[in-house]
Design a protein around this motif. Structure first.
Motif, PDB file in Angstrom:
ATOM      1  N   PRO A 291      11.227  -8.709  -2.037  1.00 50.14           N
ATOM      2  CA  PRO A 291      12.497  -8.010  -2.055  1.00 50.14           C
ATOM      3  C   PRO A 291      13.571  -8.799  -2.782  1.00 50.14           C
ATOM      4  N   VAL A 292      14.472  -8.102  -3.408  1.00 48.03           N
ATOM      5  CA  VAL A 292      15.551  -8.713  -4.177  1.00 48.03           C
ATOM      6  C   VAL A 292      16.423  -9.582  -3.277  1.00 48.03           C
ATOM      7  N   ASP A 293      16.698  -9.126  -2.051  1.00 51.89           N
ATOM      8  CA  ASP A 293      17.606  -9.841  -1.169  1.00 51.89           C
ATOM      9  C   ASP A 293      17.033 -11.147  -0.638  1.00 51.89           C
ATOM     10  N   ALA A 294      15.736 -11.377  -0.790  1.00 50.57           N
ATOM     11  CA  ALA A 294      15.110 -12.587  -0.281  1.00 50.57           C
ATOM     12  C   ALA A 294      15.350 -13.790  -1.200  1.00 50.57           C
ATOM     13  N   LEU A 295      15.836 -13.548  -2.400  1.00 50.41           N
ATOM     14  CA  LEU A 295      16.029 -14.611  -3.368  1.00 50.41           C
ATOM     15  C   LEU A 295      17.346 -15.352  -3.121  1.00 50.41           C
ATOM     16  N   PRO A 296      17.393 -16.658  -3.409  1.00 47.07           N
ATOM     17  CA  PRO A 296      18.679 -17.349  -3.341  1.00 47.07           C
ATOM     18  C   PRO A 296      19.593 -16.769  -4.417  1.00 47.07           C
ATOM     19  N   GLU A 297      20.854 -16.579  -4.064  1.00 52.25           N
ATOM     20  CA  GLU A 297      21.740 -15.903  -5.001  1.00 52.25           C
ATOM     21  C   GLU A 297      22.640 -16.870  -5.743  1.00 52.25           C
ATOM     22  N   SER A 298      22.720 -16.687  -7.032  1.00 51.15           N
ATOM     23  CA  SER A 298      23.677 -17.426  -7.840  1.00 51.15           C
ATOM     24  C   SER A 298      25.032 -16.737  -7.686  1.00 51.15           C
ATOM     25  N   PRO A 299      26.119 -17.414  -8.023  1.00 54.30           N
ATOM     26  CA  PRO A 299      27.442 -16.771  -7.947  1.00 54.30           C
ATOM     27  C   PRO A 299      27.507 -15.490  -8.784  1.00 54.30           C
ATOM     28  N   LEU A 300      26.819 -15.491  -9.912  1.00 56.44           N
ATOM     29  CA  LEU A 300      26.816 -14.311 -10.773  1.00 56.44           C
ATOM     30  C   LEU A 300      26.159 -13.130 -10.066  1.00 56.44           C
ATOM     31  N   VAL A 301      25.024 -13.367  -9.456  1.00 56.96           N
ATOM     32  CA  VAL A 301      24.276 -12.305  -8.788  1.00 56.96           C
ATOM     33  C   VAL A 301      25.030 -11.825  -7.541  1.00 56.96           C
ATOM     34  N   ARG A 302      25.742 -12.715  -6.881  1.00 52.14           N
ATOM     35  CA  ARG A 302      26.498 -12.348  -5.687  1.00 52.14           C
ATOM     36  C   ARG A 302      27.580 -11.312  -5.988  1.00 52.14           C
ATOM     37  N   ARG A 303      28.054 -11.269  -7.230  1.00 50.54           N
ATOM     38  CA  ARG A 303      29.084 -10.288  -7.614  1.00 50.54           C
ATOM     39  C   ARG A 303      28.526  -8.882  -7.740  1.00 50.54           C
ATOM     40  N   LEU A 304      27.216  -8.749  -7.782  1.00 45.37           N
ATOM     41  CA  LEU A 304      26.574  -7.445  -7.961  1.00 45.37           C
ATOM     42  C   LEU A 304      26.329  -6.781  -6.611  1.00 45.37           C
ATOM     43  N   THR A 305      26.370  -5.453  -6.600  1.00 44.96           N
ATOM     44  CA  THR A 305      26.006  -4.729  -5.391  1.00 44.96           C
ATOM     45  C   THR A 305      24.489  -4.822  -5.205  1.00 44.96           C
ATOM     46  N   ARG A 306      24.038  -4.473  -4.027  1.00 47.34           N
ATOM     47  CA  ARG A 306      22.601  -4.510  -3.758  1.00 47.34           C
ATOM     48  C   ARG A 306      21.846  -3.616  -4.752  1.00 47.34           C
ATOM     49  N   ARG A 307      22.374  -2.412  -4.992  1.00 47.06           N
ATOM     50  CA  ARG A 307      21.717  -1.481  -5.903  1.00 47.06           C
ATOM     51  C   ARG A 307      21.714  -2.028  -7.328  1.00 47.06           C
ATOM     52  N   GLU A 308      22.804  -2.656  -7.741  1.00 52.56           N
ATOM     53  CA  GLU A 308      22.848  -3.255  -9.077  1.00 52.56           C
ATOM     54  C   GLU A 308      21.809  -4.361  -9.195  1.00 52.56           C
ATOM     55  N   ARG A 309      21.624  -5.144  -8.136  1.00 50.29           N
ATOM     56  CA  ARG A 309      20.583  -6.186  -8.157  1.00 50.29           C
ATOM     57  C   ARG A 309      19.201  -5.563  -8.262  1.00 50.29           C
ATOM     58  N   GLU A 310      18.984  -4.448  -7.568  1.00 55.95           N
ATOM     59  CA  GLU A 310      17.689  -3.770  -7.629  1.00 55.95           C
ATOM     60  C   GLU A 310      17.416  -3.227  -9.031  1.00 55.95           C
ATOM     61  N   VAL A 311      18.437  -2.643  -9.638  1.00 59.76           N
ATOM     62  CA  VAL A 311      18.290  -2.125 -11.004  1.00 59.76           C
ATOM     63  C   VAL A 311      18.038  -3.287 -11.967  1.00 59.76           C
ATOM     64  N   LEU A 312      18.776  -4.380 -11.801  1.00 62.72           N
ATOM     65  CA  LEU A 312      18.586  -5.551 -12.656  1.00 62.72           C
ATOM     66  C   LEU A 312      17.188  -6.128 -12.488  1.00 62.72           C
ATOM     67  N   ALA A 313      16.675  -6.124 -11.274  1.00 60.85           N
ATOM     68  CA  ALA A 313      15.312  -6.616 -11.027  1.00 60.85           C
ATOM     69  C   ALA A 313      14.297  -5.774 -11.794  1.00 60.85           C
ATOM     70  N   GLY A 314      14.449  -4.463 -11.746  1.00 66.98           N
ATOM     71  CA  GLY A 314      13.545  -3.584 -12.492  1.00 66.98           C
ATOM     72  C   GLY A 314      13.652  -3.818 -13.985  1.00 66.98           C
ATOM     73  N   LEU A 315      14.865  -3.970 -14.435  1.00 65.32           N
ATOM     74  CA  LEU A 315      15.116  -4.243 -15.856  1.00 65.32           C
ATOM     75  C   LEU A 315      14.466  -5.564 -16.268  1.00 65.32           C
ATOM     76  N   SER A 316      14.607  -6.582 -15.433  1.00 66.95           N
ATOM     77  CA  SER A 316      14.043  -7.904 -15.724  1.00 66.95           C
ATOM     78  C   SER A 316      12.522  -7.887 -15.748  1.00 66.95           C
ATOM     79  N   ARG A 317      11.933  -6.913 -15.084  1.00 59.50           N
ATOM     80  CA  ARG A 317      10.474  -6.749 -15.087  1.00 59.50           C
ATOM     81  C   ARG A 317      10.001  -5.877 -16.240  1.00 59.50           C
ATOM     82  N   GLY A 318      10.948  -5.447 -17.082  1.00 60.12           N
ATOM     83  CA  GLY A 318      10.580  -4.666 -18.258  1.00 60.12           C
ATOM     84  C   GLY A 318      10.365  -3.185 -17.994  1.00 60.12           C
ATOM     85  N   LYS A 319      10.878  -2.695 -16.873  1.00 61.86           N
ATOM     86  CA  LYS A 319      10.687  -1.288 -16.543  1.00 61.86           C
ATOM     87  C   LYS A 319      11.680  -0.407 -17.296  1.00 61.86           C
TER      88      LYS A 319
END
Length: 74
Positions: free
Chosen positions: A1-29
């Motif tokens: 899960p996205v929330d299980a990762l340690p968060e950088s200050p940059l990632v902390r500024r994102l909403t949970r949904r934005e982190r989920e979308v970014l995770a999918g994007l980072s996986r090339g989806k």
């Protein structure tokens, strides 16, 4: 899960949904795959991406995905 990762200050500024979308994007989806995974509509993914690009100060999905990977998202 996205929330299980340690968060950088940059990632902390994102909403949970934005982190989920970014995770999918980072996986090339694609937007369609991200929408399906998150059970949301494709236009909603596009809205999240626009907000992400602004928050991350990037111009495209490749730059966003690279930043996501650098910060442990994906």
């Amino acid at each position: 899960p996205v929330d299980a990762l340690p968060e950088s200050p940059l990632v902390r500024r994102l909403t949970r949904r934005e982190r989920e979308v970014l995770a999918g994007l980072s996986r090339g989806k694609s937007n369609k795959q991200i929408a399906c995974d998150l059970d949301i509509l494709e236009p909603t993914v596009k809205l999240h991406l626009r907000t992400l690009f602004r928050k991350l100060d990037v111009a495209n999905r490749t730059q966003a995905a690279l930043i996501g990977r650098e910060h442990g998202v994906g």
